[in-house]
Design a protein around this motif. Structure first.
Motif, PDB file in Angstrom:
ATOM      1  N   PHE A 103      -3.998   6.702   2.467  1.00  0.00           N
ATOM      2  CA  PHE A 103      -3.926   5.610   1.511  1.00  0.00           C
ATOM      3  C   PHE A 103      -5.092   5.676   0.523  1.00  0.00           C
ATOM      4  O   PHE A 103      -6.259   5.620   0.914  1.00  0.00           O
ATOM      5  CB  PHE A 103      -3.935   4.277   2.252  1.00  0.00           C
ATOM      6  CG  PHE A 103      -3.030   4.264   3.458  1.00  0.00           C
ATOM      7  CD1 PHE A 103      -1.658   4.382   3.298  1.00  0.00           C
ATOM      8  CD2 PHE A 103      -3.550   4.185   4.742  1.00  0.00           C
ATOM      9  CE1 PHE A 103      -0.806   4.407   4.404  1.00  0.00           C
ATOM     10  CE2 PHE A 103      -2.709   4.201   5.853  1.00  0.00           C
ATOM     11  CZ  PHE A 103      -1.332   4.311   5.682  1.00  0.00           C
ATOM     12  N   VAL A 104      -4.755   5.786  -0.763  1.00  0.00           N
ATOM     13  CA  VAL A 104      -5.775   5.783  -1.806  1.00  0.00           C
ATOM     14  C   VAL A 104      -6.314   4.372  -2.024  1.00  0.00           C
ATOM     15  O   VAL A 104      -7.493   4.181  -2.323  1.00  0.00           O
ATOM     16  CB  VAL A 104      -5.191   6.332  -3.122  1.00  0.00           C
ATOM     17  CG1 VAL A 104      -6.252   6.331  -4.215  1.00  0.00           C
ATOM     18  CG2 VAL A 104      -4.647   7.738  -2.921  1.00  0.00           C
ATOM     19  N   VAL A 130       0.852  -1.192   0.000  1.00  0.00           N
ATOM     20  CA  VAL A 130       0.000   0.000   0.000  1.00  0.00           C
ATOM     21  C   VAL A 130       0.891   1.246   0.000  1.00  0.00           C
ATOM     22  O   VAL A 130       1.927   1.282   0.655  1.00  0.00           O
ATOM     23  CB  VAL A 130      -0.932   0.013   1.235  1.00  0.00           C
ATOM     24  CG1 VAL A 130      -1.688   1.331   1.333  1.00  0.00           C
ATOM     25  CG2 VAL A 130      -1.917  -1.146   1.167  1.00  0.00           C
ATOM     26  N   MET A 131       0.486   2.261  -0.743  1.00  0.00           N
ATOM     27  CA  MET A 131       1.253   3.500  -0.838  1.00  0.00           C
ATOM     28  C   MET A 131       0.627   4.579   0.030  1.00  0.00           C
ATOM     29  O   MET A 131      -0.585   4.773   0.006  1.00  0.00           O
ATOM     30  CB  MET A 131       1.295   4.001  -2.289  1.00  0.00           C
ATOM     31  CG  MET A 131       1.907   3.036  -3.286  1.00  0.00           C
ATOM     32  SD  MET A 131       0.768   1.717  -3.783  1.00  0.00           S
ATOM     33  CE  MET A 131      -0.406   2.644  -4.764  1.00  0.00           C
ATOM     34  N   GLY A 132       1.459   5.273   0.805  1.00  0.00           N
ATOM     35  CA  GLY A 132       0.990   6.401   1.605  1.00  0.00           C
ATOM     36  C   GLY A 132       1.380   7.709   0.926  1.00  0.00           C
ATOM     37  O   GLY A 132       2.553   7.939   0.650  1.00  0.00           O
ATOM     38  N   THR A 133       0.404   8.571   0.652  1.00  0.00           N
ATOM     39  CA  THR A 133       0.658   9.777  -0.129  1.00  0.00           C
ATOM     40  C   THR A 133       0.969  10.976   0.759  1.00  0.00           C
ATOM     41  O   THR A 133       0.184  11.318   1.652  1.00  0.00           O
ATOM     42  CB  THR A 133      -0.561  10.109  -1.013  1.00  0.00           C
ATOM     43  OG1 THR A 133      -0.745   9.059  -1.954  1.00  0.00           O
ATOM     44  CG2 THR A 133      -0.368  11.416  -1.759  1.00  0.00           C
ATOM     45  N   TYR A 134       2.099  11.669   0.474  1.00  0.00           N
ATOM     46  CA  TYR A 134       2.488  12.890   1.192  1.00  0.00           C
ATOM     47  C   TYR A 134       2.029  14.156   0.468  1.00  0.00           C
ATOM     48  O   TYR A 134       1.255  14.941   0.987  1.00  0.00           O
ATOM     49  CB  TYR A 134       4.018  12.976   1.305  1.00  0.00           C
ATOM     50  CG  TYR A 134       4.669  11.966   2.189  1.00  0.00           C
ATOM     51  CD1 TYR A 134       4.306  11.822   3.526  1.00  0.00           C
ATOM     52  CD2 TYR A 134       5.690  11.157   1.699  1.00  0.00           C
ATOM     53  CE1 TYR A 134       4.936  10.904   4.343  1.00  0.00           C
ATOM     54  CE2 TYR A 134       6.330  10.236   2.513  1.00  0.00           C
ATOM     55  CZ  TYR A 134       5.950  10.107   3.830  1.00  0.00           C
ATOM     56  OH  TYR A 134       6.572   9.199   4.628  1.00  0.00           O
ATOM     57  N   PHE A 135       2.595  14.370  -0.728  1.00  0.00           N
ATOM     58  CA  PHE A 135       2.399  15.615  -1.471  1.00  0.00           C
ATOM     59  C   PHE A 135       1.645  15.349  -2.772  1.00  0.00           C
ATOM     60  O   PHE A 135       1.817  14.303  -3.402  1.00  0.00           O
ATOM     61  CB  PHE A 135       3.748  16.256  -1.858  1.00  0.00           C
ATOM     62  CG  PHE A 135       4.685  16.477  -0.711  1.00  0.00           C
ATOM     63  CD1 PHE A 135       4.264  17.068   0.468  1.00  0.00           C
ATOM     64  CD2 PHE A 135       6.021  16.112  -0.816  1.00  0.00           C
ATOM     65  CE1 PHE A 135       5.136  17.281   1.515  1.00  0.00           C
ATOM     66  CE2 PHE A 135       6.914  16.322   0.217  1.00  0.00           C
ATOM     67  CZ  PHE A 135       6.469  16.906   1.395  1.00  0.00           C
ATOM     68  N   ILE A 136       0.859  16.344  -3.210  1.00  0.00           N
ATOM     69  CA  ILE A 136       0.187  16.283  -4.502  1.00  0.00           C
ATOM     70  C   ILE A 136       0.360  17.622  -5.199  1.00  0.00           C
ATOM     71  O   ILE A 136       0.149  18.676  -4.593  1.00  0.00           O
ATOM     72  CB  ILE A 136      -1.329  15.993  -4.361  1.00  0.00           C
ATOM     73  CG1 ILE A 136      -1.575  14.670  -3.627  1.00  0.00           C
ATOM     74  CG2 ILE A 136      -1.997  15.957  -5.733  1.00  0.00           C
ATOM     75  CD1 ILE A 136      -3.035  14.430  -3.281  1.00  0.00           C
ATOM     76  N   ALA A 194       7.366   6.015  -4.209  1.00  0.00           N
ATOM     77  CA  ALA A 194       6.752   5.846  -5.516  1.00  0.00           C
ATOM     78  C   ALA A 194       6.296   7.211  -6.005  1.00  0.00           C
ATOM     79  O   ALA A 194       6.045   8.120  -5.209  1.00  0.00           O
ATOM     80  CB  ALA A 194       5.573   4.879  -5.455  1.00  0.00           C
ATOM     81  N   LEU A 195       6.200   7.353  -7.304  1.00  0.00           N
ATOM     82  CA  LEU A 195       5.713   8.588  -7.912  1.00  0.00           C
ATOM     83  C   LEU A 195       4.449   8.220  -8.701  1.00  0.00           C
ATOM     84  O   LEU A 195       4.535   7.536  -9.713  1.00  0.00           O
ATOM     85  CB  LEU A 195       6.784   9.194  -8.821  1.00  0.00           C
ATOM     86  CG  LEU A 195       6.639  10.630  -9.325  1.00  0.00           C
ATOM     87  CD1 LEU A 195       5.547  10.787 -10.368  1.00  0.00           C
ATOM     88  CD2 LEU A 195       6.422  11.605  -8.182  1.00  0.00           C
ATOM     89  N   ASP A 196       3.291   8.633  -8.191  1.00  0.00           N
ATOM     90  CA  ASP A 196       2.045   8.359  -8.901  1.00  0.00           C
ATOM     91  C   ASP A 196       1.779   9.503  -9.869  1.00  0.00           C
ATOM     92  O   ASP A 196       1.737  10.669  -9.479  1.00  0.00           O
ATOM     93  CB  ASP A 196       0.886   8.227  -7.918  1.00  0.00           C
ATOM     94  CG  ASP A 196      -0.334   7.600  -8.566  1.00  0.00           C
ATOM     95  OD1 ASP A 196      -0.234   7.151  -9.722  1.00  0.00           O
ATOM     96  OD2 ASP A 196      -1.393   7.560  -7.926  1.00  0.00           O
TER      97      ASP A 196
END
Length: 275
Positions: free
Chosen positions: A249-250, A145-151, A174-176
């Protein structure tokens, strides 16, 4: 793929369809040196102990409440507050708590995400943008699972899309990429020489660059405590005008409980660095 709301996800799906895997091509943008770069408070917040260059668009230690930050369009099974439960400097920090038990694989939840961010508008992205934040995770992200910091996000109808920096269970990143640029997509760090570890304040920097303002691809780098962790090639570029910071988490897989604190956030057109 991730966006600012369920509506944005639908718009992205209709406009672009499925994104392809990340390619190998990249532009030769100068590498950012791994040293630190102090500076004075830019006046957009009170990050006195966070050090921001005078050029900073955002310089925030969350001591003044929301201070112009906007809550997400929707709260996705998470709470996001500014409080004093754990701070790196001053009297406030961003505090994100994601709920346990959300799992997108079951197909039974209308909104299985467990994530929340605060957002601010920034000047239209040109060729370089740098984000810096001090982050305290109470745990590593769940396995797979990926945890997102910045968008970084462009809401423009003609240039809709975004990119985001994510944390992996391994301590890598990771870079989404849901920019909709042909040949770009999700990009996973494979070299784990420099990693992020929980239960401490860590300085995370995100550098997003392209050679020319009209280029549709560029690169994104991530640093931990001043050391280059990874350099993501072939990243889709848009005229980004919105920056978000938070965590969650998305695509959670049941083990979705987490608690995260973020402090001393800065966004600038030049390298900010860590203390």
């Amino acid at each position: 793929m991730r966006s600012t709301s369920a509506l944005a996800l639908m718009m992205a799906s209709l406009a672009f369809g499925s994104l392809t895997a990340c390619g190998d091509d990249k532009k030769d943008v100068d590498n950012v040196d791994a040293g630190t770069n102090g500076g004075s408070d830019a006046g957009t917040g009170n990050a006195a102990n966070g050090k921001c260059p005078a050029s900073a668009y955002i310089c925030e230690n969350f001591d003044n409440g929301l201070n112009g930050w906007k809550y997400p369009d929707d709260e996705h099974n998470a709470t996001i507050t500014i409080d004093a439960t754990r701070t790196r400097s001053g009297s406030g920090a961003l505090h994100v708590v994601t709920e346990a038990g959300h799992d997108e694989r079951t197909g039974t939840e209308a909104d299985p995400q467990a994530i929340a961010h605060l957002r601010k508008d920034i000047p239209t992205f040109g060729t370089k943008l740098f984000a810096r934040a001090y982050v305290y995770l109470n745990r590593a992200s769940p396995k797979d699972v990926m945890g997102t910091y910045f968008i970084l996000f462009s809401p423009s109808e003609k240039a809709f899309g975004g990119i985001e920096l994510q944390q992996m269970n391994s301590g890598g990143f990771a870079l989404d990429d849901w920019s909709g640029i042909l040949g770009t997509g999700w990009n996973l760090q494979e070299d784990l020489t420099v990693t992020m570890t929980p239960n401490r304040w860590a300085c995370i920097e995100w550098a997003v660059q392209r050679e020319n303002e009209t280029d549709t691809t560029g690169r994104a780098q991530v640093y931990v405590d001043g050391a280059l962790a990874y350099d993501f090639p072939n990243v889709g570029m848009r005229p980004f005008t919105n920056f978000a910071v938070g965590y969650g988490f998305v695509h959670p897989h049941g083990d979705s409980a987490s608690e995260t604190w973020i402090d001393d956030v800065a966004v600038a057109p030049e390298r900010i660095g860590c203390e």
